[in-house]
Scaffold this active site. Structure first.
Site, PDB file in Angstrom:
ATOM      1  N   CYS A 103      19.791  -3.784 -19.627  1.00 40.71           N
ATOM      2  CA  CYS A 103      20.540  -3.105 -20.692  1.00 40.71           C
ATOM      3  C   CYS A 103      19.926  -3.411 -22.048  1.00 40.71           C
ATOM      4  CB  CYS A 103      22.015  -3.509 -20.673  1.00 40.71           C
ATOM      5  SG  CYS A 103      22.833  -3.117 -19.120  1.00 40.71           S
ATOM      6  N   GLY A 104      18.609  -3.480 -22.098  1.00 41.47           N
ATOM      7  CA  GLY A 104      17.942  -3.862 -23.333  1.00 41.47           C
ATOM      8  C   GLY A 104      17.435  -2.698 -24.145  1.00 41.47           C
TER       9      GLY A 104
END
Length: 279
Positions: free
Chosen positions: A121-122
């Site tokens: 989720c970067g």
């Protein structure tokens, strides 16, 4: 039965403990290796390792993964697919090698950044949607509509067909069907993404893509990655037993996909594309 293993467990009740066998889903790694490049300079590289359930659909999983990641677009992009061997002797069921045609160009730096970003989720949600919109055309609102009763009936059909879950209670399922009942594909896996890759890979192998007049049912919640995979396969209606994430809803709206969540026998929520569901 492949994909299932028996363990001796101790079942505890209020006033007793019983030793009994219990069926448990198998979780094992699968490495995907790619062979690519010109005929006189073939290269080999490990693309990904995923934890999957060996249900006999490894090649479908690989096809679905490569297609939904936009690495291949047709069956003609592939020269061969096979399990690797140990010095030419023993088959290694945990490694699948895909030989790609010479015209397939791979940017491994971009792929590694993408895999890292989506798994951790970067990356920015808006950026994710914009990239996906370039890969997937917006799904048109055509003449494909389904009735509420058809959606209600999906969970019952899933329960009947989910064989591995009935034995273990530990697998996700992806189920693709058409209102006519002509098309019905179901695959199970310990990972929901793998289950969807398997079923899309099966459709890819049978040359059924795009699945524009089919409905996808997932036994899980809805995440951005699942919406991405469904959209790549041309699926316009996706129903999930669980809840969607905010990014899943935003992505479904941006791509014109009908997203249903919290599907039960007598109720469901429509988060986007309600015009495809009729009474």
């Amino acid at each position: 039965m492949s994909g299932i293993k028996s363990f001796k467990i101790k079942k505890i009740k209020l006033n007793e403990s019983i030793e009994t066998p219990d069926l448990v889903v198998i979780e094992e790694p699968l490495e995907i290796r790619l062979g690519y490049g010109n005929e006189d300079n073939r290269q080999q590289k490990s693309l990904s390792v995923t934890m999957r359930t060996p249900t006999g659909h490894d090649f479908e999983l690989v096809f679905g993964f490569l297609f939904t990641e936009n690495i291949i677009t047709t069956f003609d992009d592939i020269i061969s697919i096979h399990y690797c061997t140990d010095l030419g002797k023993q088959m290694q069921q945990s490694i699948v090698r895909v030989e790609l045609k010479t015209h397939i160009l791979l940017d491994f730096d971009a792929l590694e950044r993408h895999f890292y970003g989506t798994s951790s989720c970067g990356i920015c949600g808006k950026a994710s949607i914009e990239v996906l919109q370039k890969q997937c055309p917006i799904l048109p609102i055509n003449n494909f509509f389904v009735k509420r009763d058809f959606i209600f009936n999906l969970s019952k059909i899933l329960q009947e067909k989910q064989v591995f879950f009935q034995h273990t209670g530990g697998l996700h399922a992806a189920f693709i069907t058409s209102p006519s009942g002509v098309l019905q594909l179901l695959r199970e896996d310990v990972g929901r993404h793998n289950a969807l890759d398997k079923v899309i890979g099966a459709a890819f192998q049978q040359k059924l893509l795009p699945l524009s007049e089919s409905v996808l049912l997932m036994s899980s919640r809805a995440s951005f990655e699942l919406i991405q995979k469904a959209a790549m396969a041309g699926i316009s209606i996706m129903a999930c037993v669980g809840a969607p994430s905010s990014l899943a809803i935003e992505t479904a709206k941006a791509l014109g996909l009908t997203l249903i969540g919290f599907l039960r026998d007598e109720s469901f929520n429509i988060y986007s594309g309600e015009e495809r569901i009729i009474s």
